[in-house]
Design a protein around this motif. Structure first.
Motif, PDB file in Angstrom:
ATOM      1  N   LEU A 101      -7.920   3.919  -6.077  1.00 31.96           N
ATOM      2  CA  LEU A 101      -8.115   4.307  -7.471  1.00 31.96           C
ATOM      3  C   LEU A 101      -8.386   3.083  -8.346  1.00 31.96           C
ATOM      4  N   LEU A 102      -7.608   2.036  -8.159  1.00 34.66           N
ATOM      5  CA  LEU A 102      -7.819   0.812  -8.928  1.00 34.66           C
ATOM      6  C   LEU A 102      -9.172   0.182  -8.600  1.00 34.66           C
ATOM      7  N   THR A 103      -9.538   0.217  -7.327  1.00 32.51           N
ATOM      8  CA  THR A 103     -10.821  -0.349  -6.910  1.00 32.51           C
ATOM      9  C   THR A 103     -11.979   0.441  -7.504  1.00 32.51           C
ATOM     10  N   TYR A 104     -11.900   1.760  -7.454  1.00 28.16           N
ATOM     11  CA  TYR A 104     -12.964   2.599  -7.999  1.00 28.16           C
ATOM     12  C   TYR A 104     -13.071   2.441  -9.518  1.00 28.16           C
ATOM     13  N   GLY A 105     -11.983   2.039 -10.134  1.00 28.31           N
ATOM     14  CA  GLY A 105     -12.011   1.815 -11.568  1.00 28.31           C
ATOM     15  C   GLY A 105     -12.584   0.470 -11.958  1.00 28.31           C
ATOM     16  N   GLY A 106     -12.939  -0.366 -10.974  1.00 24.99           N
ATOM     17  CA  GLY A 106     -13.556  -1.640 -11.284  1.00 24.99           C
ATOM     18  C   GLY A 106     -12.614  -2.822 -11.258  1.00 24.99           C
ATOM     19  N   VAL A 107     -11.338  -2.594 -10.941  1.00 25.75           N
ATOM     20  CA  VAL A 107     -10.386  -3.705 -10.853  1.00 25.75           C
ATOM     21  C   VAL A 107     -10.719  -4.537  -9.618  1.00 25.75           C
ATOM     22  N   SER A 108     -10.716  -5.855  -9.766  1.00 27.63           N
ATOM     23  CA  SER A 108     -11.107  -6.714  -8.657  1.00 27.63           C
ATOM     24  C   SER A 108     -10.121  -6.603  -7.499  1.00 27.63           C
ATOM     25  N   ALA A 109     -10.653  -6.858  -6.305  1.00 30.43           N
ATOM     26  CA  ALA A 109      -9.849  -6.721  -5.095  1.00 30.43           C
ATOM     27  C   ALA A 109      -8.596  -7.576  -5.138  1.00 30.43           C
ATOM     28  N   TRP A 110      -8.722  -8.796  -5.673  1.00 37.03           N
ATOM     29  CA  TRP A 110      -7.600  -9.726  -5.675  1.00 37.03           C
ATOM     30  C   TRP A 110      -6.498  -9.241  -6.610  1.00 37.03           C
ATOM     31  N   VAL A 111      -6.898  -8.693  -7.761  1.00 40.85           N
ATOM     32  CA  VAL A 111      -5.901  -8.142  -8.684  1.00 40.85           C
ATOM     33  C   VAL A 111      -5.178  -6.978  -8.033  1.00 40.85           C
ATOM     34  N   VAL A 112      -5.922  -6.130  -7.337  1.00 42.65           N
ATOM     35  CA  VAL A 112      -5.329  -4.969  -6.683  1.00 42.65           C
ATOM     36  C   VAL A 112      -4.308  -5.398  -5.640  1.00 42.65           C
ATOM     37  N   VAL A 113      -4.657  -6.400  -4.836  1.00 47.11           N
ATOM     38  CA  VAL A 113      -3.743  -6.851  -3.782  1.00 47.11           C
ATOM     39  C   VAL A 113      -2.407  -7.285  -4.363  1.00 47.11           C
ATOM     40  N   PHE A 114      -2.449  -8.136  -5.379  1.00 45.39           N
ATOM     41  CA  PHE A 114      -1.214  -8.653  -5.948  1.00 45.39           C
ATOM     42  C   PHE A 114      -0.464  -7.587  -6.740  1.00 45.39           C
ATOM     43  N   THR A 115      -1.176  -6.576  -7.233  1.00 50.71           N
ATOM     44  CA  THR A 115      -0.519  -5.483  -7.952  1.00 50.71           C
ATOM     45  C   THR A 115       0.176  -4.536  -6.990  1.00 50.71           C
ATOM     46  N   ILE A 116      -0.503  -4.222  -5.906  1.00 53.53           N
ATOM     47  CA  ILE A 116      -0.002  -3.207  -4.983  1.00 53.53           C
ATOM     48  C   ILE A 116       1.091  -3.729  -4.063  1.00 53.53           C
ATOM     49  N   PHE A 117       1.033  -5.014  -3.703  1.00 59.49           N
ATOM     50  CA  PHE A 117       1.939  -5.519  -2.673  1.00 59.49           C
ATOM     51  C   PHE A 117       3.418  -5.239  -2.935  1.00 59.49           C
ATOM     52  N   PRO A 118       3.971  -5.557  -4.107  1.00 60.12           N
ATOM     53  CA  PRO A 118       5.406  -5.283  -4.296  1.00 60.12           C
ATOM     54  C   PRO A 118       5.733  -3.802  -4.257  1.00 60.12           C
ATOM     55  N   ILE A 119       4.826  -2.955  -4.724  1.00 58.52           N
ATOM     56  CA  ILE A 119       5.053  -1.506  -4.690  1.00 58.52           C
ATOM     57  C   ILE A 119       4.994  -1.003  -3.254  1.00 58.52           C
ATOM     58  N   ALA A 120       3.986  -1.463  -2.506  1.00 56.51           N
ATOM     59  CA  ALA A 120       3.882  -1.065  -1.102  1.00 56.51           C
ATOM     60  C   ALA A 120       5.086  -1.551  -0.306  1.00 56.51           C
ATOM     61  N   THR A 121       5.555  -2.751  -0.602  1.00 58.23           N
ATOM     62  CA  THR A 121       6.740  -3.280   0.079  1.00 58.23           C
ATOM     63  C   THR A 121       7.945  -2.378  -0.143  1.00 58.23           C
ATOM     64  N   SER A 122       8.141  -1.935  -1.375  1.00 56.65           N
ATOM     65  CA  SER A 122       9.251  -1.050  -1.689  1.00 56.65           C
ATOM     66  C   SER A 122       9.137   0.272  -0.932  1.00 56.65           C
ATOM     67  N   LEU A 123       7.951   0.861  -0.945  1.00 54.30           N
ATOM     68  CA  LEU A 123       7.743   2.149  -0.283  1.00 54.30           C
ATOM     69  C   LEU A 123       7.917   2.029   1.232  1.00 54.30           C
ATOM     70  N   PHE A 124       7.352   0.985   1.813  1.00 53.96           N
ATOM     71  CA  PHE A 124       7.477   0.795   3.264  1.00 53.96           C
ATOM     72  C   PHE A 124       8.937   0.557   3.646  1.00 53.96           C
ATOM     73  N   ALA A 125       9.685  -0.141   2.792  1.00 51.83           N
ATOM     74  CA  ALA A 125      11.094  -0.386   3.074  1.00 51.83           C
ATOM     75  C   ALA A 125      11.879   0.923   3.076  1.00 51.83           C
ATOM     76  N   GLN A 126      11.636   1.753   2.061  1.00 52.85           N
ATOM     77  CA  GLN A 126      12.362   3.019   1.968  1.00 52.85           C
ATOM     78  C   GLN A 126      12.006   3.967   3.107  1.00 52.85           C
ATOM     79  N   ALA A 127      10.725   3.939   3.532  1.00 50.24           N
ATOM     80  CA  ALA A 127      10.292   4.818   4.620  1.00 50.24           C
ATOM     81  C   ALA A 127      10.522   4.191   5.988  1.00 50.24           C
ATOM     82  N   ASP A 128      10.980   2.934   6.014  1.00 49.39           N
ATOM     83  CA  ASP A 128      11.219   2.190   7.249  1.00 49.39           C
ATOM     84  C   ASP A 128       9.970   2.137   8.130  1.00 49.39           C
TER      85      ASP A 128
END
Length: 521
Positions: A101-128
């Motif tokens: 969604l962020l990519t399709y909205g025109g947000v650069s790949a690098w911004v997306v990576v640094f934005t998503i990483f902490p959120i993905a880390t949290s979700l992956f931790a909770q889902a093990d």
């Protein structure tokens, strides 16, 4: 081949493509007996400048918009809202959808990576879920269907073909949507299958990574658990730059293009993780639905304005002046794609300001930082394009051209093969795409016209072809993604390869075959 091997090797080792490209080109020129200085000043530099003149506006507005989405916290709000709605049970799906969604909205790949990483880390931790799958989930959302398959995507990969085929970013919408569904569906099937395999093998989120093991051996400290990457797995909300969320300085290392290794300086695994997780200690509250929708507004505006300009506004204008020599003696079809995306991105930028006028000062600073961030990526890609122009000017290149056009007499197939191959060699989707079209674009368009093949199909095929073999191990975006996630190629590249190389190639084959047999829709 020696010249190309040098370019790939030095770029992979982290040397700047801006310096490496002319050196590698010079070696090829000397070995071919062509005049060195003339090749540099009359071929290399004009090609570099031509790319800059055509596409720098897109890099500029894209980098500024991405920076403002980070500074405002809207990118984080969107990702956090989606994760809150679907929850950790669908951690892989949430990660991929949020990045797409962020990519399709025109947000650069690098911004997306640094934005998503902490959120993905949290979700992956909770889902093990084992951390080794995280880079592939992020890469699937950023580097594949949302970049080049979805019609209307403002990313540079979907905009470059408009210049050569006289199309717009919505070219072949039906085929693009079908290709996006195939790539997304197959990618998710692979990741879900791998999740079950790793779970059955006893792997979990808490398993230490190679980097953590090496760090422990070096310092003698106890191994950290996976959850230690974020101070609280439930924390999805951080601080804004106006006092409530971090400004995401880690995202400022590059702009909107998926470029070569040297696009960004390589942080160490520990520093990359620190940059991405910085500021995750906050209120402990997830973004509300309202916050998520407000954050989504600039992206929706970009898509809407892009379509409006493409199909309504620009066609209604009298642009006969474009035929004048001072305006390039061109026509509307050649500039609609770039004009529409540029205006749409500007509309998104203005909306970011309008939604929170009290943050005017940090937003103005964000514009400055975004503009600064646009320079290095566009110069990297332009240098690769200039390298390709020099190689194309050499007599030996006729053999390469004949070999590529000998693959098939169908221009769509030739475009797919050449774009995929050159993108893989350069490790850059945008670089490979531009080199291919700058070298063969006119001939491919002529062949397509003679054979009655739609230019919209040519656009969609070349755009999708650029996002296949460009994701080989030496790709700079892949290396940086792994560093941010604190993982190695050995741990995660197998899954990245599956979802960013194999799956996109399957989607490309289906779209190409369907477009040639059924037609463009």
């Amino acid at each position: 081949m020696i010249s190309l091997a040098l370019l790939i090797t030095l770029a992979y080792r982290g040397h700047s493509v801006i310096a490496v490209a002319p050196i590698a080109a010079s070696i090829a020129v000397l070995m071919s007996g062509a005049p060195l200085l003339a090749s540099y000043t009359q071929v290399f530099m004009p090609a570099l400048g031509g790319f800059m003149a055509n596409f720098f506006p897109l890099f500029l507005v894209g980098a500024i918009f991405g920076r403002l989405m980070t500074v405002s916290g809207y990118a984080h709000d969107i990702a956090g809202w989606i994760s809150g709605v679907l929850g950790p049970r669908f951690a892989i799906l949430v990660t991929t959808l949020a990045t797409a969604l962020l990519t399709y909205g025109g947000v650069s790949a690098w911004v997306v990576v640094f934005t998503i990483f902490p959120i993905a880390t949290s979700l992956f931790a909770q889902a093990d879920i084992p951390r080794r799958l995280m880079p592939a989930a992020i890469a699937l959302g950023i580097f594949t269907f949302a970049t080049a398959a979805l019609p209307g995507s403002p990313q540079i990969h979907n905009t470059i073909p408009t210049k050569f085929f006289g199309t717009n970013t919505f070219a072949a919408p039906g085929l693009g949507l079908l290709g996006a569904v195939i790539v997304f569906g197959l990618g998710m099937l692979w990741l879900e299958r791998r999740q079950r395999q790793l779970a059955a093998a006893g792997e979990s989120f808490a398993d230490p990574t190679e980097a953590e093991i090496k760090e422990t051996e070096r310092t003698g400290a106890p191994l950290p658990t996976g959850a230690a990457r974020v101070s609280d797995p439930d924390v999805l909300d951080g601080e804004r730059p106006d006092g409530e969320r971090p400004d995401g300085d880690g995202a400022t290392q590059a702009g909107p293009a998926r470029t070569s290794v040297a696009t960004a300086e390589r942080p160490s695994p520990s520093s990359a993780v620190a940059m991405a997780t910085e500021g995750t200690e906050g209120s402990g509250q997830r973004p509300t639905a309202l916050a998520g929708l407000v954050g989504l507004a600039p992206i929706l505006v970009i898509v809407a304005v892009n379509a409006l300009c493409t199909y309504v506004v620009f066609p209604a204008l009298d642009v006969s002046y474009l035929a004048e020599e001072k305006f390039g003696a061109t026509d509307l079809g050649a500039v609609t794609g770039i004009w529409s995306v540029t205006v749409a991105m500007l509309a998104g930028i203005l909306l970011v300001f309008a939604l929170r006028p009290g943050s005017f000062t940090p937003y103005v600073e964000g514009i400055t930082e975004g503009a600064r961030n646009a320079v290095l990526p566009v110069f990297n890609t332009a240098s690769e394009v200039a390298y390709g122009a020099v190689i194309a000017s050499l007599a030996v290149f006729a053999t390469v051209r004949d070999g590529l056009f000998g693959v098939s007499d169908n221009p769509a197939i030739v475009a797919a093969v050449s774009t995929t191959g050159i993108s893989g060699l350069t490790g850059s989707a945008s670089g490979g795409l531009t080199i291919t079209l700058s070298t063969f674009g006119e001939q491919l368009a002529q062949m397509a016209t003679e054979q009655g093949i739609s230019m919209e199909l040519m656009h969609r095929v070349t755009a999708m072809a650029a996002t296949g073999f460009d994701s080989l191990p030496h790709n700079g975006a892949i290396i940086t993604l792994l560093l941010v996630c604190g993982l190695s190629h050995r741990e995660s590249y197998k899954d990245i390869f599956a979802v960013t190389v194999v799956v996109p190639i399957i989607g490309l084959v289906v779209v190409t075959a369907l477009g040639l047999t059924v037609g463009t829709f």
